[in-house]
Design a protein around this motif. Structure first.
Motif, PDB file in Angstrom:
ATOM      1  N   ALA A 150      90.199  30.924  79.153  1.00  0.00           N
ATOM      2  CA  ALA A 150      89.221  31.772  78.466  1.00  0.00           C
ATOM      3  C   ALA A 150      87.937  31.904  79.300  1.00  0.00           C
ATOM      4  O   ALA A 150      87.369  32.998  79.419  1.00  0.00           O
ATOM      5  CB  ALA A 150      88.913  31.206  77.086  1.00  0.00           C
ATOM      6  N   GLN A 151      87.489  30.798  79.896  1.00  0.00           N
ATOM      7  CA  GLN A 151      86.313  30.853  80.769  1.00  0.00           C
ATOM      8  C   GLN A 151      86.582  31.735  81.985  1.00  0.00           C
ATOM      9  O   GLN A 151      85.711  32.490  82.424  1.00  0.00           O
ATOM     10  CB  GLN A 151      85.935  29.448  81.235  1.00  0.00           C
ATOM     11  CG  GLN A 151      85.334  28.575  80.164  1.00  0.00           C
ATOM     12  CD  GLN A 151      84.985  27.215  80.737  1.00  0.00           C
ATOM     13  OE1 GLN A 151      84.225  27.115  81.695  1.00  0.00           O
ATOM     14  NE2 GLN A 151      85.535  26.155  80.135  1.00  0.00           N
ATOM     15  N   LEU A 152      87.799  31.627  82.509  1.00  0.00           N
ATOM     16  CA  LEU A 152      88.179  32.437  83.668  1.00  0.00           C
ATOM     17  C   LEU A 152      88.128  33.923  83.312  1.00  0.00           C
ATOM     18  O   LEU A 152      87.599  34.733  84.073  1.00  0.00           O
ATOM     19  CB  LEU A 152      89.587  32.041  84.122  1.00  0.00           C
ATOM     20  CG  LEU A 152      90.085  32.742  85.360  1.00  0.00           C
ATOM     21  CD1 LEU A 152      90.781  31.738  86.260  1.00  0.00           C
ATOM     22  CD2 LEU A 152      91.036  33.834  84.979  1.00  0.00           C
ATOM     23  N   ALA A 179      91.800  24.468  87.409  1.00  0.00           N
ATOM     24  CA  ALA A 179      91.679  23.580  86.254  1.00  0.00           C
ATOM     25  C   ALA A 179      92.627  24.022  85.148  1.00  0.00           C
ATOM     26  O   ALA A 179      93.291  23.183  84.511  1.00  0.00           O
ATOM     27  CB  ALA A 179      90.235  23.555  85.754  1.00  0.00           C
ATOM     28  N   ALA A 180      92.709  25.313  84.907  1.00  0.00           N
ATOM     29  CA  ALA A 180      93.618  25.831  83.879  1.00  0.00           C
ATOM     30  C   ALA A 180      95.063  25.503  84.222  1.00  0.00           C
ATOM     31  O   ALA A 180      95.822  25.008  83.381  1.00  0.00           O
ATOM     32  CB  ALA A 180      93.442  27.339  83.733  1.00  0.00           C
ATOM     33  N   LEU A 208      83.792  21.937  89.152  1.00  0.00           N
ATOM     34  CA  LEU A 208      83.120  22.749  88.144  1.00  0.00           C
ATOM     35  C   LEU A 208      81.792  22.139  87.698  1.00  0.00           C
ATOM     36  O   LEU A 208      80.884  22.860  87.294  1.00  0.00           O
ATOM     37  CB  LEU A 208      84.044  22.974  86.940  1.00  0.00           C
ATOM     38  CG  LEU A 208      85.197  23.944  87.207  1.00  0.00           C
ATOM     39  CD1 LEU A 208      86.238  23.858  86.103  1.00  0.00           C
ATOM     40  CD2 LEU A 208      84.675  25.364  87.370  1.00  0.00           C
ATOM     41  N   ALA A 209      81.674  20.819  87.798  1.00  0.00           N
ATOM     42  CA  ALA A 209      80.402  20.175  87.461  1.00  0.00           C
ATOM     43  C   ALA A 209      79.306  20.600  88.443  1.00  0.00           C
ATOM     44  O   ALA A 209      78.141  20.725  88.068  1.00  0.00           O
ATOM     45  CB  ALA A 209      80.556  18.653  87.471  1.00  0.00           C
ATOM     46  N   HIS A 210      79.712  20.854  89.680  1.00  0.00           N
ATOM     47  CA  HIS A 210      78.750  21.282  90.710  1.00  0.00           C
ATOM     48  C   HIS A 210      78.611  22.804  90.784  1.00  0.00           C
ATOM     49  O   HIS A 210      77.546  23.309  91.120  1.00  0.00           O
ATOM     50  CB  HIS A 210      79.172  20.755  92.084  1.00  0.00           C
ATOM     51  CG  HIS A 210      79.133  19.273  92.185  1.00  0.00           C
ATOM     52  ND1 HIS A 210      77.953  18.561  92.256  1.00  0.00           N
ATOM     53  CD2 HIS A 210      80.132  18.354  92.189  1.00  0.00           C
ATOM     54  CE1 HIS A 210      78.226  17.270  92.312  1.00  0.00           C
ATOM     55  NE2 HIS A 210      79.538  17.124  92.270  1.00  0.00           N
ATOM     56  N   SER A 256      81.651  27.827  86.468  1.00  0.00           N
ATOM     57  CA  SER A 256      82.208  29.195  86.418  1.00  0.00           C
ATOM     58  C   SER A 256      82.775  29.673  87.747  1.00  0.00           C
ATOM     59  O   SER A 256      83.008  30.872  87.915  1.00  0.00           O
ATOM     60  CB  SER A 256      81.174  30.201  85.896  1.00  0.00           C
ATOM     61  OG  SER A 256      80.771  29.834  84.603  1.00  0.00           O
ATOM     62  N   ARG A 257      83.001  28.780  88.692  1.00  0.00           N
ATOM     63  CA  ARG A 257      83.625  29.182  89.963  1.00  0.00           C
ATOM     64  C   ARG A 257      85.070  29.589  89.672  1.00  0.00           C
ATOM     65  O   ARG A 257      85.866  28.800  89.158  1.00  0.00           O
ATOM     66  CB  ARG A 257      83.581  28.037  90.955  1.00  0.00           C
ATOM     67  CG  ARG A 257      84.099  28.430  92.311  1.00  0.00           C
ATOM     68  CD  ARG A 257      83.871  27.330  93.312  1.00  0.00           C
ATOM     69  NE  ARG A 257      84.323  27.763  94.607  1.00  0.00           N
ATOM     70  CZ  ARG A 257      84.885  26.960  95.488  1.00  0.00           C
ATOM     71  NH1 ARG A 257      85.024  25.680  95.219  1.00  0.00           N
ATOM     72  NH2 ARG A 257      85.282  27.418  96.641  1.00  0.00           N
ATOM     73  N   PHE A 258      85.397  30.824  90.000  1.00  0.00           N
ATOM     74  CA  PHE A 258      86.677  31.420  89.617  1.00  0.00           C
ATOM     75  C   PHE A 258      87.868  30.571  90.042  1.00  0.00           C
ATOM     76  O   PHE A 258      88.733  30.242  89.230  1.00  0.00           O
ATOM     77  CB  PHE A 258      86.777  32.835  90.214  1.00  0.00           C
ATOM     78  CG  PHE A 258      87.936  33.624  89.682  1.00  0.00           C
ATOM     79  CD1 PHE A 258      87.785  34.379  88.539  1.00  0.00           C
ATOM     80  CD2 PHE A 258      89.158  33.613  90.325  1.00  0.00           C
ATOM     81  CE1 PHE A 258      88.850  35.113  88.035  1.00  0.00           C
ATOM     82  CE2 PHE A 258      90.221  34.338  89.833  1.00  0.00           C
ATOM     83  CZ  PHE A 258      90.070  35.096  88.683  1.00  0.00           C
TER      84      PHE A 258
END
Length: 85
Positions: free
Chosen positions: A59-61, A41-42, A28-30, A33-35
């Motif tokens: 929530a981001q997903l 991660a969740a 995600l650092a790279h 918002s990659r689904f």
């Protein structure tokens, strides 16, 4: 080292959620918002007992899924965010 969603998923499935979470966070650092990384991660945060972190990733997903056809994953995230764990 090895990279890719397959290795992260294997770590999670081998009951190494903390390692999987760290790998998803690097992804995600790279690629913010990659689904698939948000989902991993969740799930990893949830599996390692990080309820608030899992809530954040779900929530981001949900925000990134608007207008996309990923209904079963969106339902999973909605249930977690609404407290139906």
């Amino acid at each position: 080292g090895q990279r890719g969603p397959g290795l992260r998923r294997v770590r999670l499935e081998l009951d190494r959620p903390a390692e999987a979470l760290a790998a998803y966070q690097r992804s995600l650092a790279h690629y913010p918002s990659r689904f698939i990384s948000l989902l991993g991660a969740a799930r990893s945060a949830r599996a390692s007992g990080g309820e608030s972190l899992a809530l954040n990733y779900y929530a981001q997903l949900l925000a990134s899924a608007r207008g996309k056809s990923r209904q079963s994953t969106v339902d999973e995230a909605r249930a977690f965010v609404s407290g139906k764990r």
